[in-house]
Design a protein around this motif. Sequence first.
Motif, PDB file in Angstrom:
ATOM      1  N   THR A 193       3.034  12.889   6.821  1.00  0.00           N
ATOM      2  CA  THR A 193       1.617  12.589   6.676  1.00  0.00           C
ATOM      3  C   THR A 193       0.878  13.291   7.813  1.00  0.00           C
ATOM      4  O   THR A 193       1.498  13.877   8.701  1.00  0.00           O
ATOM      5  CB  THR A 193       1.343  11.069   6.731  1.00  0.00           C
ATOM      6  OG1 THR A 193       1.529  10.601   8.065  1.00  0.00           O
ATOM      7  CG2 THR A 193       2.239  10.302   5.764  1.00  0.00           C
ATOM      8  N   GLU A 238       2.879   4.580   0.638  1.00  0.00           N
ATOM      9  CA  GLU A 238       2.845   5.570   1.710  1.00  0.00           C
ATOM     10  C   GLU A 238       1.582   5.440   2.556  1.00  0.00           C
ATOM     11  O   GLU A 238       1.636   5.572   3.778  1.00  0.00           O
ATOM     12  CB  GLU A 238       2.939   6.982   1.123  1.00  0.00           C
ATOM     13  CG  GLU A 238       4.294   7.291   0.539  1.00  0.00           C
ATOM     14  CD  GLU A 238       4.352   8.656  -0.139  1.00  0.00           C
ATOM     15  OE1 GLU A 238       3.377   9.439  -0.042  1.00  0.00           O
ATOM     16  OE2 GLU A 238       5.391   8.937  -0.773  1.00  0.00           O
ATOM     17  N   THR A 239       0.445   5.137   1.922  1.00  0.00           N
ATOM     18  CA  THR A 239      -0.800   4.976   2.673  1.00  0.00           C
ATOM     19  C   THR A 239      -0.695   3.791   3.625  1.00  0.00           C
ATOM     20  O   THR A 239      -1.081   3.884   4.795  1.00  0.00           O
ATOM     21  CB  THR A 239      -1.990   4.794   1.718  1.00  0.00           C
ATOM     22  OG1 THR A 239      -2.069   5.948   0.872  1.00  0.00           O
ATOM     23  CG2 THR A 239      -3.292   4.616   2.479  1.00  0.00           C
ATOM     24  N   GLY A 240      -0.157   2.678   3.143  1.00  0.00           N
ATOM     25  CA  GLY A 240       0.016   1.503   3.996  1.00  0.00           C
ATOM     26  C   GLY A 240       0.967   1.756   5.150  1.00  0.00           C
ATOM     27  O   GLY A 240       0.720   1.319   6.279  1.00  0.00           O
ATOM     28  N   ALA A 279       1.592   4.749   6.499  1.00  0.00           N
ATOM     29  CA  ALA A 279       0.918   5.666   7.422  1.00  0.00           C
ATOM     30  C   ALA A 279      -0.104   4.922   8.284  1.00  0.00           C
ATOM     31  O   ALA A 279      -0.217   5.184   9.491  1.00  0.00           O
ATOM     32  CB  ALA A 279       0.254   6.799   6.647  1.00  0.00           C
ATOM     33  N   MET A 280      -0.826   3.991   7.704  1.00  0.00           N
ATOM     34  CA  MET A 280      -1.793   3.203   8.479  1.00  0.00           C
ATOM     35  C   MET A 280      -1.073   2.332   9.503  1.00  0.00           C
ATOM     36  O   MET A 280      -1.540   2.186  10.643  1.00  0.00           O
ATOM     37  CB  MET A 280      -2.637   2.348   7.533  1.00  0.00           C
ATOM     38  CG  MET A 280      -3.600   3.183   6.704  1.00  0.00           C
ATOM     39  SD  MET A 280      -4.495   2.222   5.455  1.00  0.00           S
ATOM     40  CE  MET A 280      -5.358   1.047   6.468  1.00  0.00           C
ATOM     41  N   GLY A 282       0.787  -1.220   0.000  1.00  0.00           N
ATOM     42  CA  GLY A 282       0.000   0.000   0.000  1.00  0.00           C
ATOM     43  C   GLY A 282       0.816   1.266   0.000  1.00  0.00           C
ATOM     44  O   GLY A 282       0.281   2.354   0.159  1.00  0.00           O
ATOM     45  N   ARG A 334      -0.127   4.743  12.266  1.00  0.00           N
ATOM     46  CA  ARG A 334      -1.314   5.159  13.025  1.00  0.00           C
ATOM     47  C   ARG A 334      -1.763   4.051  13.968  1.00  0.00           C
ATOM     48  O   ARG A 334      -2.116   4.306  15.118  1.00  0.00           O
ATOM     49  CB  ARG A 334      -2.444   5.531  12.062  1.00  0.00           C
ATOM     50  CG  ARG A 334      -3.665   6.114  12.757  1.00  0.00           C
ATOM     51  CD  ARG A 334      -4.779   6.534  11.781  1.00  0.00           C
ATOM     52  NE  ARG A 334      -4.291   7.205  10.609  1.00  0.00           N
ATOM     53  CZ  ARG A 334      -4.476   6.772   9.358  1.00  0.00           C
ATOM     54  NH1 ARG A 334      -5.131   5.659   9.121  1.00  0.00           N
ATOM     55  NH2 ARG A 334      -4.008   7.449   8.335  1.00  0.00           N
TER      56      ARG A 334
END
Length: 191
Positions: free
Chosen positions: A121, A93-95, A97-98, A91, A101
């Motif tokens: 992010t 950068e989104t993966g 960041a998740m 995923g 988080r």
Amino acid sequence: MTTIAIFSDTHSTTGHELEGEALTAAREADTVVHAGDFTSVAALEAFQDECGTLFPVHGNADSAAVRDRLPTARVVEAAGVRLAVTHRRDGGETGLAMFGRSRAADVVVSGHTHRPTLVETEDCLLLNPGSHADPRGNRPGFAVLEEPDDTADDAGGERPAVLEGEIRQPNGQPVESFTLERDPAGDREQP
């Protein structure tokens, strides 16, 4: 002054492949993080011999013997920051960041691309130090986070808590600088 040194993607069959300022940083840092792909037990053990406190994870190119010794991911708390460490995540950068988080991380440390990269992010900083030993067409790199020398303001109060960071080449030449806010009390909500 607390120092965190961050490495990834050593890709060696013989040793740590550290030299110059990268070797000095590994030896002198209070905390050393490695985001995987040592490749061999010899490289992992050479890092362990150089570093006082090493927090590694394994990568996709690590031998079975290295994978047996190391986790896929981990959380490290040092100098008032929480680092979530992994080699790579699906995923992009989104993966990443998740992943950060879900671990209440200030910084997500990853490797795999061999490209020194910083991405801010909404929730955390994504930091890939690159590879100090096998840059594959990119600049060789490692990262350092340090507490500033002067932490008190003119009135004797505390300044905002920050860490100063740099991605550097093994010879110490800066590639990119950044500042990271931190929680000086170390207060964190546990996920």
